[in-house]
Design an enzyme around this catalytic site. Sequence first.
Site, PDB file in Angstrom:
ATOM      1  N   SER A  46     -51.168 -12.886  43.920  1.00 31.25           N
ATOM      2  CA  SER A  46     -49.743 -12.996  44.224  1.00 31.25           C
ATOM      3  C   SER A  46     -48.964 -13.358  42.967  1.00 31.25           C
ATOM      4  O   SER A  46     -49.421 -14.139  42.130  1.00 31.25           O
ATOM      5  CB  SER A  46     -49.525 -14.068  45.296  1.00 31.25           C
ATOM      6  OG  SER A  46     -48.153 -14.392  45.416  1.00 31.25           O
ATOM      7  N   GLU A  96     -52.165 -26.060  33.700  1.00 34.28           N
ATOM      8  CA  GLU A  96     -51.120 -25.146  34.157  1.00 34.28           C
ATOM      9  C   GLU A  96     -49.768 -25.536  33.580  1.00 34.28           C
ATOM     10  O   GLU A  96     -48.952 -24.678  33.226  1.00 34.28           O
ATOM     11  CB  GLU A  96     -51.048 -25.153  35.689  1.00 34.28           C
ATOM     12  CG  GLU A  96     -49.964 -24.236  36.253  1.00 34.28           C
ATOM     13  CD  GLU A  96     -49.819 -24.350  37.767  1.00 34.28           C
ATOM     14  OE1 GLU A  96     -50.525 -23.627  38.462  1.00 34.28           O
ATOM     15  OE2 GLU A  96     -48.998 -25.167  38.210  1.00 34.28           O
ATOM     16  N   CYS A 156     -57.353 -28.895  48.249  1.00 33.41           N
ATOM     17  CA  CYS A 156     -56.695 -29.919  47.422  1.00 33.41           C
ATOM     18  C   CYS A 156     -56.999 -31.344  47.878  1.00 33.41           C
ATOM     19  O   CYS A 156     -56.896 -32.274  47.076  1.00 33.41           O
ATOM     20  CB  CYS A 156     -55.192 -29.690  47.418  1.00 33.41           C
ATOM     21  SG  CYS A 156     -54.704 -28.106  46.686  1.00 33.41           S
ATOM     22  N   LYS A 171     -53.972 -28.735  37.127  1.00 33.70           N
ATOM     23  CA  LYS A 171     -52.514 -28.677  37.028  1.00 33.70           C
ATOM     24  C   LYS A 171     -52.032 -29.154  35.659  1.00 33.70           C
ATOM     25  O   LYS A 171     -50.956 -28.762  35.197  1.00 33.70           O
ATOM     26  CB  LYS A 171     -51.872 -29.529  38.127  1.00 33.70           C
ATOM     27  CG  LYS A 171     -51.983 -28.944  39.526  1.00 33.70           C
ATOM     28  CD  LYS A 171     -51.146 -27.690  39.686  1.00 33.70           C
ATOM     29  CE  LYS A 171     -51.211 -27.141  41.104  1.00 33.70           C
ATOM     30  NZ  LYS A 171     -50.468 -25.865  41.234  1.00 33.70           N
ATOM     31  N   GLU A 174     -44.009 -10.642  49.808  1.00 31.62           N
ATOM     32  CA  GLU A 174     -44.871  -9.839  48.952  1.00 31.62           C
ATOM     33  C   GLU A 174     -46.035  -9.240  49.736  1.00 31.62           C
ATOM     34  O   GLU A 174     -46.386  -8.064  49.564  1.00 31.62           O
ATOM     35  CB  GLU A 174     -45.391 -10.723  47.813  1.00 31.62           C
ATOM     36  CG  GLU A 174     -46.239 -10.006  46.800  1.00 31.62           C
ATOM     37  CD  GLU A 174     -46.707 -10.937  45.687  1.00 31.62           C
ATOM     38  OE1 GLU A 174     -47.135 -10.420  44.642  1.00 31.62           O
ATOM     39  OE2 GLU A 174     -46.669 -12.175  45.882  1.00 31.62           O
ATOM     40  N   GLU A 195     -46.401 -19.244  30.214  1.00 34.16           N
ATOM     41  CA  GLU A 195     -45.624 -18.588  31.282  1.00 34.16           C
ATOM     42  C   GLU A 195     -44.631 -19.540  31.950  1.00 34.16           C
ATOM     43  O   GLU A 195     -43.667 -19.103  32.569  1.00 34.16           O
ATOM     44  CB  GLU A 195     -46.575 -18.038  32.356  1.00 34.16           C
ATOM     45  CG  GLU A 195     -47.467 -16.914  31.883  1.00 34.16           C
ATOM     46  CD  GLU A 195     -48.827 -17.409  31.421  1.00 34.16           C
ATOM     47  OE1 GLU A 195     -49.784 -16.629  31.519  1.00 34.16           O
ATOM     48  OE2 GLU A 195     -48.923 -18.568  30.977  1.00 34.16           O
ATOM     49  N   CYS A 239     -51.803 -20.290  44.178  1.00 36.09           N
ATOM     50  CA  CYS A 239     -51.420 -21.704  44.094  1.00 36.09           C
ATOM     51  C   CYS A 239     -52.349 -22.514  43.201  1.00 36.09           C
ATOM     52  O   CYS A 239     -51.940 -23.522  42.628  1.00 36.09           O
ATOM     53  CB  CYS A 239     -51.412 -22.338  45.486  1.00 36.09           C
ATOM     54  SG  CYS A 239     -50.274 -21.560  46.627  1.00 36.09           S
ATOM     55  N   GLU A 241     -44.315 -15.381  49.228  1.00 39.63           N
ATOM     56  CA  GLU A 241     -45.636 -14.770  49.329  1.00 39.63           C
ATOM     57  C   GLU A 241     -45.739 -13.885  50.562  1.00 39.63           C
ATOM     58  O   GLU A 241     -46.378 -12.822  50.531  1.00 39.63           O
ATOM     59  CB  GLU A 241     -46.708 -15.861  49.358  1.00 39.63           C
ATOM     60  CG  GLU A 241     -48.105 -15.343  49.089  1.00 39.63           C
ATOM     61  CD  GLU A 241     -49.058 -16.455  48.702  1.00 39.63           C
ATOM     62  OE1 GLU A 241     -49.809 -16.915  49.583  1.00 39.63           O
ATOM     63  OE2 GLU A 241     -49.040 -16.864  47.533  1.00 39.63           O
TER      64      GLU A 241
END
Length: 564
Positions: free
Chosen positions: A321, A359, A500, A356, A284, A364, A301, A281
């Site tokens: 990102s 996710e 989190c 999550k 980038e 992907e 994230c 990151e």
Amino acid sequence: MAEKQYMTIDGMPVEINGEKNLLEMIRKLGIQMPTFCYHTELSVYGACRMCVIENERGAIEAACSTPPRAGMVIRTNTERLRKYRKNILELLLANHCRDCTTCDNNNFCKLQNLAMRFNIDRVRFPDGERAKKDVDSSSYSIVRDNGKCILCGDCVRMCSEIQNVGAIDFARRGSKMVISTAFNKPLSETACVGCGQCAAVCPTGALMVKNDISKVWHAIDDPSVKTTVQIAPAVRVAIGKELSMVNGENVMGKIVAALRKLGFDEIYDSAFSADLTVMEETKEFLERLEKKENLPLITSCCPGWIKYCENKHPELLPNISTCRSPMQMMASLLKDQHKNAEKKMFHVAVMPCTAKKTEAVREEFKVNGNPNVDAVITTQELVHMIMEAGIRFDEVEPEAVDPIFGTVSGAGILFGVTGGVTEAVLRRVSANKSRAELVTIADSGQRGLEGLKEFDLHVGDDTLHVAVVSGLGNAEKVLQRVKSGEHFDFIEIMACPGGCVNGGGQPFAKQNSSSDRSKGLYETDKKRSIRRSEDNPVLKSVYANIIGDRAHELLHVSYVKDRK
């Protein structure tokens, strides 16, 4: 100096010192008033009527919605009030699915606890229409059961006021009132981002984190399967309180030992892949700064935030990102390493986050149709597994994670708290010799549990304007400023308030508990011999021997505008 003002509660004088309502005054006195619908972070709703008091005129008022007045005299515990509260509880129970022993929220249910507190030993009223099970399990993250709903409205206000999602709301009127999605669609077909904050405030189990424990047990018991697991940074400071440890204490070593006792073959720390995230990151970010393209860079994230952006701000997807989340980076590396192994790998992620789970099943993050993460269990689910196995967590001797990715930096551990990703990236940016000399950034403005923090950081000849956001309602405010043309260089967004450590899959935390968890992560970082991701000696070996020229394939992802 203004004269002090007092009121009287149960015969005791109490000073009024800026409290907004009688409930705050009563709790200041040490009296635990029962409530269902009151949360300090949400607007006052005043629906449950459990916090009622008698005033000096004998009138009954709700403590949560009545401001204190000088000279006021109230009583909180009278025969009339006790009878009133018991009637409310009986009516709620009559309209509530009472399969308590098989409910995932058993022993954690506020309705159950208050029924015991007020000695409710029978329900005089016939079962209402809502007492029947009405389950929506379409979401990968959340299960809804309207048969357990008491219409307190906590979930509605959390979803709309704090998270700005509005996936659920009140529908119908009178005795037929329910909390529903638009047109009663399954939750999976709504704007829900899976953050789990609705479940975190639900007092009865009408909204629960989806339970994937049985799937994990099945994999552990299968001798033909190799089970691996990774542990997110925030889990280590949240699980202890539920297992006879000090709240906020870093118990990572004990978690590793417990997971080995549960039967996992290999155990890893997601803080290592967080170090990878920092490296990728930062690279980038520096490239975008150099080219002045797609700024601000927005962190990637948090899957709840990604879903929110896809739903409401697809035009900002190029600003996100391309780095995969640490969970997905670790999983892709592990699955790639084991692709030719004899045994099939079943990879589990222990996460503070309910989103999550969603996710993990995104297209992907699948290879040949198979997900890199086979199951996500939350901190709450891991607690249940440890308890089910009969492991005395407080007596377990700490153990270390498996050595292949066994070294982590303090920067990676900070990913568990709001501002942690920013601090980790800025440590790397400030140490980059092509841009600037080393600067101290711990006090730059990214620390703290506030929902929105912004600051300028001077790095060499550049001044970076940075925002750290937690809670999607706060994110919306910043995004509107970005769309209006206000300049930011870097924005960290976490869907859950506080980051989190307050994830929807964590044991529910009040403000002081959240602070303890954050302190636990900062203390862990402070004690690490390696504080920066780029100083992690294992990273160089992993880049050379595992990643090679496949960094984009293994560590990056693209989110597209037309994804449903």
